[in-house]
Design a protein around this motif. Structure first.
Motif, PDB file in Angstrom:
ATOM      1  N   GLU A  54       0.815  -1.205   0.000  1.00 33.13           N
ATOM      2  CA  GLU A  54       0.000   0.000   0.000  1.00 33.13           C
ATOM      3  C   GLU A  54       0.858   1.268   0.000  1.00 33.13           C
ATOM      4  OE1 GLU A  54      -2.439  -0.277   3.421  1.00 33.13           O
ATOM      5  OE2 GLU A  54      -3.157  -2.296   2.956  1.00 33.13           O
ATOM      6  N   ASP A  55       2.131   1.123   0.204  1.00 32.34           N
ATOM      7  CA  ASP A  55       3.010   2.278   0.351  1.00 32.34           C
ATOM      8  C   ASP A  55       4.271   2.049  -0.475  1.00 32.34           C
ATOM      9  OD1 ASP A  55       4.866   4.229   1.302  1.00 32.34           O
ATOM     10  OD2 ASP A  55       3.690   4.421   3.141  1.00 32.34           O
ATOM     11  N   LEU A  56       4.416   2.795  -1.571  1.00 34.39           N
ATOM     12  CA  LEU A  56       5.556   2.600  -2.463  1.00 34.39           C
ATOM     13  C   LEU A  56       6.871   2.969  -1.799  1.00 34.39           C
ATOM     14  CD1 LEU A  56       4.097   3.860  -5.873  1.00 34.39           C
ATOM     15  CD2 LEU A  56       4.396   1.496  -5.081  1.00 34.39           C
ATOM     16  N   GLN A  57       6.838   3.975  -0.897  1.00 39.80           N
ATOM     17  CA  GLN A  57       8.061   4.337  -0.191  1.00 39.80           C
ATOM     18  C   GLN A  57       8.548   3.200   0.691  1.00 39.80           C
ATOM     19  OE1 GLN A  57       6.615   8.470   1.180  1.00 39.80           O
ATOM     20  NE2 GLN A  57       8.829   8.666   1.090  1.00 39.80           N
ATOM     21  N   LEU A  58       7.604   2.549   1.359  1.00 33.72           N
ATOM     22  CA  LEU A  58       7.971   1.408   2.182  1.00 33.72           C
ATOM     23  C   LEU A  58       8.526   0.272   1.333  1.00 33.72           C
ATOM     24  CD1 LEU A  58       5.170   1.029   4.879  1.00 33.72           C
ATOM     25  CD2 LEU A  58       7.565   1.597   5.229  1.00 33.72           C
ATOM     26  N   LYS A  59       7.913   0.054   0.189  1.00 25.74           N
ATOM     27  CA  LYS A  59       8.377  -1.001  -0.701  1.00 25.74           C
ATOM     28  C   LYS A  59       9.805  -0.722  -1.172  1.00 25.74           C
ATOM     29  CE  LYS A  59       6.665  -3.876  -4.487  1.00 25.74           C
ATOM     30  NZ  LYS A  59       5.546  -4.122  -5.405  1.00 25.74           N
ATOM     31  N   MET A  60      10.084   0.530  -1.483  1.00 24.64           N
ATOM     32  CA  MET A  60      11.426   0.906  -1.918  1.00 24.64           C
ATOM     33  C   MET A  60      12.426   0.731  -0.776  1.00 24.64           C
ATOM     34  SD  MET A  60      12.703   4.504  -3.572  1.00 24.64           S
ATOM     35  CE  MET A  60      12.320   5.415  -2.076  1.00 24.64           C
ATOM     36  N   PHE A  61      11.990   1.111   0.431  1.00 24.96           N
ATOM     37  CA  PHE A  61      12.865   0.945   1.586  1.00 24.96           C
ATOM     38  C   PHE A  61      13.197  -0.530   1.807  1.00 24.96           C
ATOM     39  CE2 PHE A  61      12.991  -0.200   6.096  1.00 24.96           C
ATOM     40  CZ  PHE A  61      14.189   0.413   6.447  1.00 24.96           C
ATOM     41  N   ALA A  62      12.166  -1.392   1.727  1.00 25.69           N
ATOM     42  CA  ALA A  62      12.389  -2.825   1.914  1.00 25.69           C
ATOM     43  C   ALA A  62      13.352  -3.379   0.869  1.00 25.69           C
ATOM     44  CB  ALA A  62      11.056  -3.572   1.853  1.00 25.69           C
ATOM     45  N   ILE A 125      20.584   4.137   5.290  1.00 22.07           N
ATOM     46  CA  ILE A 125      19.251   3.532   5.247  1.00 22.07           C
ATOM     47  C   ILE A 125      18.550   3.679   6.595  1.00 22.07           C
ATOM     48  CG2 ILE A 125      18.014   1.337   5.036  1.00 22.07           C
ATOM     49  CD1 ILE A 125      20.013   0.487   2.952  1.00 22.07           C
ATOM     50  N   SER A 126      19.311   3.486   7.680  1.00 23.41           N
ATOM     51  CA  SER A 126      18.718   3.595   9.006  1.00 23.41           C
ATOM     52  C   SER A 126      18.198   5.001   9.265  1.00 23.41           C
ATOM     53  CB  SER A 126      19.759   3.214  10.066  1.00 23.41           C
ATOM     54  OG  SER A 126      19.187   3.217  11.348  1.00 23.41           O
ATOM     55  N   LYS A 127      18.960   6.014   8.868  1.00 21.40           N
ATOM     56  CA  LYS A 127      18.505   7.399   9.038  1.00 21.40           C
ATOM     57  C   LYS A 127      17.237   7.645   8.228  1.00 21.40           C
ATOM     58  CE  LYS A 127      22.983   9.576   9.985  1.00 21.40           C
ATOM     59  NZ  LYS A 127      24.031  10.495   9.441  1.00 21.40           N
ATOM     60  N   MET A 128      17.207   7.090   7.016  1.00 19.20           N
ATOM     61  CA  MET A 128      16.051   7.290   6.153  1.00 19.20           C
ATOM     62  C   MET A 128      14.800   6.684   6.777  1.00 19.20           C
ATOM     63  SD  MET A 128      15.502   5.996   2.213  1.00 19.20           S
ATOM     64  CE  MET A 128      15.284   4.280   2.684  1.00 19.20           C
ATOM     65  N   HIS A 129      14.933   5.484   7.347  1.00 21.00           N
ATOM     66  CA  HIS A 129      13.725   4.849   7.860  1.00 21.00           C
ATOM     67  C   HIS A 129      13.296   5.465   9.185  1.00 21.00           C
ATOM     68  CE1 HIS A 129      15.421   1.967  10.953  1.00 21.00           C
ATOM     69  NE2 HIS A 129      14.179   2.026  11.373  1.00 21.00           N
ATOM     70  N   ARG A 130      14.229   6.008   9.992  1.00 23.44           N
ATOM     71  CA  ARG A 130      13.835   6.705  11.210  1.00 23.44           C
ATOM     72  C   ARG A 130      13.049   7.974  10.881  1.00 23.44           C
ATOM     73  NH1 ARG A 130      17.479   5.512  15.983  1.00 23.44           N
ATOM     74  NH2 ARG A 130      18.820   3.804  15.318  1.00 23.44           N
ATOM     75  N   LYS A 131      13.550   8.701   9.890  1.00 22.54           N
ATOM     76  CA  LYS A 131      12.856   9.927   9.485  1.00 22.54           C
ATOM     77  C   LYS A 131      11.478   9.611   8.931  1.00 22.54           C
ATOM     78  CE  LYS A 131      13.472  14.103   6.708  1.00 22.54           C
ATOM     79  NZ  LYS A 131      14.381  14.847   5.797  1.00 22.54           N
ATOM     80  N   TYR A 132      11.397   8.531   8.155  1.00 26.60           N
ATOM     81  CA  TYR A 132      10.100   8.132   7.584  1.00 26.60           C
ATOM     82  C   TYR A 132       9.135   7.737   8.697  1.00 26.60           C
ATOM     83  CZ  TYR A 132       6.646   5.615   4.861  1.00 26.60           C
ATOM     84  OH  TYR A 132       5.471   5.194   4.309  1.00 26.60           O
ATOM     85  N   LEU A 133       9.663   7.038   9.690  1.00 29.10           N
ATOM     86  CA  LEU A 133       8.831   6.618  10.807  1.00 29.10           C
ATOM     87  C   LEU A 133       8.180   7.807  11.500  1.00 29.10           C
ATOM     88  CD1 LEU A 133       7.900   4.554  12.982  1.00 29.10           C
ATOM     89  CD2 LEU A 133      10.071   4.976  14.123  1.00 29.10           C
TER      90      LEU A 133
END
Length: 903
Positions: A54-62, A125-133
């Motif tokens: 449902e979330d393309l950003q999440l898919k890209m992160f994964a 990647i970790s910084k990116m996912h913390r900010k996204y969170l």
């Protein structure tokens, strides 16, 4: 999938650091930083995987996480490959030592460079996912009674195990009463007790209560941990507040630029005039409270803070008179809870009482431990003492959560083999109907299983999309560079045309359409050098491919059902090999270099040949080096040619990890030495012993101490008497005796075996009467009687074999009629007769001399099977005796076709 990959990588990473730590001068610190960042990602990925579609950003992160995990795994394996490279081609030892030192220095430099590069990628990647969170509210949703959407607990603790411990209703009512107290001052309520008492479970039930959710304007759940980052937790509360109050930009502030003091002020301002409930789960100490406490205002609105803690001092200091202590369950309550979860009648079977008591002692009265243990054992057969004992031994690690069911990778646990752990996962998947059982053995083990087509249609495209697997059904294919597993189905593609540089598993399924003469296997050694699994079973392979020994990292190698007849001495290079499967090949001897495979756990080298006239299998084993005791990791060893005498058997006694052992061509004089070794194999679960020839006596009387968890026993050969120790095997599930030719009836010695499910006799007894006495064989489901040529009467007393489902009688040429009392077997589903005399068949005809068939009306049908022109044919009674037949002769004419089977 990324979550499982990261977890798998962490295990591999830790092992590499442990084994090669001396190489990593200056690198461990960077390696630990990478490890910490990956651990932080794991639980976030659990949420991301559920929402990525449902979330393309999440898919890209994964995808980014998956890519870096694959690259890191490749790098680790490359390092390992470089360090284990075979330099045997160098002719001079000094030159070899210098080359080895140079190689290690080179690898050390490469590791340092790669670690620094990886750390930068992981950190980004970790910084990116913390900010996204923080910007996208990665929290589970709910709703309150007022219609506003309700925020949830900390995102990485969104799954909390429900234990439903005994007596939870009373404590729940007490806590809710305290929450609803009329005092307007902010109050702190504490639930205190050691880990595993169910504190979180209790508080969760209170927090989720509908009346509690109505009572407070704002609710938030915060799970604390030893590695908490206070700044991140404070930001989490603000995000929950803004979500609940529908404020997209809290006060127009950039939270990333705020320090802890400013974050506390923002929270305090938000909650100043609101009646709130904050749960602080797992508060560790007073310092953690000071960080949170100052942010939560005492606003005289009746707000409450509900916390769980293991620290009695903290609970008493913060809560004063509102401290709820959770205590261990008593021995009686522990037993009640345990039995309620497993046994319908809440009573433990006698043969399991001791192991149950031991399990409960290990659970220390902790409800969560008891529920977890009972949940594991609920999937096990209550007749299998060995399975219960396995769980008992592994309790310190088994009581962890079952996240591996989703991850798909088996993690090692103390006290259990990887196969045993995987079996528990499979049992749970079957119980949840995610995997369907296709075939089971007569003693209840899963022999084959499948996935539902709908589920498979979902999994395959997703696995291909994520580079987890690729399926080859055509001759000319290309697959992504980073594909990890290649499944070849019915064709043998040209692997040279593919990329496959990260390939870990190469599996061949289905029949390859090629003759042995034209079949060729070309494996590009350099391109797929990191291969771990190679399964060539069922291919038309005639010779062992020489390039296989270049796959130094290979763990699993199968050539089952091929025409391979010899194994080269170069097999010794595969020093990481754990499973070597040569079942149903033509291999009869292994080279001495097999002893170099110190990690070998499963060595299976045998084949069966069947004589169709009597359905008897002849086993052919393999000659192994006499020094087999050096393979200390071996767990399965089948079948070993007993040709080296006592020296071989002394070596067997050293294999302390052995769980399955098969011996063929045993001579009488070697029986005592074999028994001495078996007494030392305390983990043995299955034992098969076959004599040199049918008339040769197996001397197994000298076994004074038997393996406690022996579940399957096969003895093929003459027995002067039934060994006394067999009747003491409480864990025995399957017993097969062949060619025993006993003069004494063996049934009285076997009928009290509490776990026995499968019993099979072939030419076992020389007497003329067999009687199954009540209440013997209470668990038996399968009974096979073959070549009891003097037995003319079989009697089944009422109450004997109450669970019997299948009865097979074969080549009992003196048997005059159906077993007397067969009508007592109310659970009987199938009866088969092989190669029985015409006189016996005629007693089953309704108009014949006997009327026994009328007594077994509830049996679906009785089948007669015979060998006819190179294949087995089968008739049922309904086919032999057609309805309307009025005479025995009309039935007899059909029975006698073909006549030779009734000789």
């Amino acid at each position: 999938m990324p979550e499982g990959l990261v977890t798998f990588l962490l295990v591999k990473f830790a092992k590499f650091l442990e084994e090669e730590g001396k190489l990593l001068r200056g690198v461990p610190a960077e390696a630990e930083q990478i490890k910490d960042e990956l651990e932080f990602m794991v639980t976030f990925l659990r949420v991301a995987e559920a929402m990525e579609e449902e979330d393309l950003q999440l898919k890209m992160f994964a995808k980014k996480v998956r890519d870096i995990v694959y690259d890191m795994e490749d790098a680790l394996d490359d390092f390992k490959l470089s360090l284990t490279h075979d330099h045997g081609r160098m002719f001079y030892s000094t030159l070899r030592k210098v080359a080895h030192l140079f190689m290690r220095l080179k690898v050390q430099h490469q590791i340092g460079v790669q670690m620094r590069s990886m750390k930068e990628r992981v950190t980004d990647i970790s910084k990116m996912h913390r900010k996204y969170l923080m910007s996208n509210n990665m929290m589970e949703r709910g709703s309150s009674s007022s219609g506003t959407r309700q925020p949830s607990r900390r995102w990485y603790s969104f799954l909390i195990e429900e234990a439903d411990p005994t007596g939870i209703d009373g404590p729940k009512r007490q806590l809710i009463e305290w929450l609803f107290d009329s005092k307007s001052e902010r109050e702190v309520i504490s639930v205190v007790g050691m880990g595993g008492l169910g504190k979180t479970t209790l508080v969760k039930k209170v927090y989720d209560d509908t009346e509690v959710q109505k009572h407070f304007e704002f609710c938030a759940w915060i799970t604390l941990s030893q590695s908490l980052v206070m700044e991140e937790f404070l930001k989490d509360i603000i995000q929950q507040l803004s979500y609940a109050l529908r404020i997209s930009d809290p006060q127009g502030l950039d939270l990333d630029l705020m320090n802890i003091t400013n974050l506390r002020m923002v929270i305090n301002e938000f909650l100043r005039e609101r009646k709130y409930l904050i749960v602080l789960d797992n508060l560790l100490d007073a310092e953690a409270w000071s960080d949170f406490g100052s942010a939560l205002p005492d606003n005289s609105c009746g707000s409450r803070i509900l916390l769980t803690t293991r620290n009695q001092v903290v609970a008493s200091a913060l809560s004063r008179d509102k401290v709820f202590p959770l205590d261990r369950l008593s021995e009686e309550d522990s037993s009640t809870l345990f039995c309620k979860k497993i046994f319908r009648n809440n009573t433990c079977p006698r043969h399991l009482e001791n192991v149950m008591k031991d399990i409960l002692v290990r659970c220390h009265g902790l409800p969560l431990a008891i529920v977890a243990a009972s949940g594991i054992l609920a999937a096990e057969d209550s007749g299998r003492l060995d399975r219960w004992e396995m769980v008992r031994q592994s309790l310190p690690t088994t009581l962890a959560d079952d996240a591996n069911l989703k991850k798909g990778f088996v993690k090692a646990k103390e006290g259990m083999t990887l196969e045993e752990i995987a079996e528990t996962y499979l049992s749970e998947l079957i119980k949840r109907s995610l995997v369907q059982v296709v075939e089971t053995t007569t003693d209840g083990r899963v022999k084959s299983c499948r996935m539902h087509e709908i589920l498979l249609d979902i999994i395959i495209p997703k696995s291909i999309d994520q580079g987890f697997v690729e399926i080859a059904k055509e001759q000319n294919i290309n697959w992504p560079r980073k594909v990890r597993r290649l499944s070849i189905q019915s064709v043998m593609p040209n692997i040279e045309q593919g990329q496959g540089q990260g390939l870990r598993s190469l599996l061949v399924f289905g029949k390859i359409e090629s003759s042995p003469e034209s079949f060729s296997l070309k494996l590009p050694t350099r391109r797929i050098r990191l291969l771990n699994v190679l399964d060539l079973g069922g291919t038309p392979l005639k010779k062992f491919p020489k390039e296989i020994v270049n796959f130094i990292l290979l763990k699993y190698l199968s050539m089952r059902n091929t025409k391979v007849s010899s194994i080269p001495s170069s097999i010794g290079r595969l020093q990481n090999l754990e499973t070597f499967d040569l079942k149903h090949t033509q291999v009869t001897e292994l080279p001495s270099e097999i002893l170099k495979l110190q990690k070998l756990r499963h060595l299976l080298v045998y084949r069966y040949e069947m004589k169709y006239d009597d359905q008897i299998h002849t086993k052919y084993g393999c000659k192994l080096p006499a020094q087999i005791g050096g393979l200390l990791s071996v767990e399965k060893l089948c079948f070993l040619e007993a040709t080296q005498g006592n020296d071989l058997f002394k070596e067997l006694g050293k294999l302390k990890q052995l769980r399955r052992l098969g011996i063929v061509n045993l001579r009488k004089e070697d029986g005592e030495a074999l028994c001495s070794s078996i007494e030392m194999l305390r983990n043995l679960n299955a034992l098969s012993v076959t004599s040199f020839e049918r008339s040769q006596i197996i001397d197994m009387e000298n076994l004074s101490s038997t393996p406690r968890f022996l579940a399957r026993l096969y003895l093929t050969g003459r027995l002067e008497k039934l060994p006394d120790w067999i009747s003491t095997l409480d864990s025995l599930v399957k017993l097969v005796l062949k060619w025993s030719r006993l003069n004494d009836d063996p049934l009285p010695y076997l009928q009290q075996l509490a776990s026995l499910v499968h019993l099979e006799f072939v030419d076992v007894y020389n007497g003329d009467k067999l009687c199954f006495q009540a209440p013997g064989f209470q668990k038996l489901k399968f009974l096979g009687l073959n070549k009891l040529e003097k037995v003319d009467t079989i009697t089944i007393e009422q109450g004997a074999m109450p669970d019997l489902e299948k009865l097979i009688v074969q080549s009992c040429k003196s048997l005059q009629r159906l077993p007397l009392g067969i009508e007592h077997l109310s659970k009987l589903k199938e009866v088969e007769f092989f190669n029985m005399p015409l006189k016996f068949i005629m007693t089953l005809h309704p108009n014949g001399e006997e009327q026994d068939y009328l007594k077994v009306e509830r049996v679906p049908d009785v089948y007669f099977t015979y060998w006819n022109n190179g294949k087995w044919d089968m008739y049922s009674l309904s086919e032999i005796f057609k309805e309307g037949s009025n005479s025995a002769t009309s039935g007899a004419s059909k029975i006698e076709r073909p006549r030779h089977i009734w000789k």
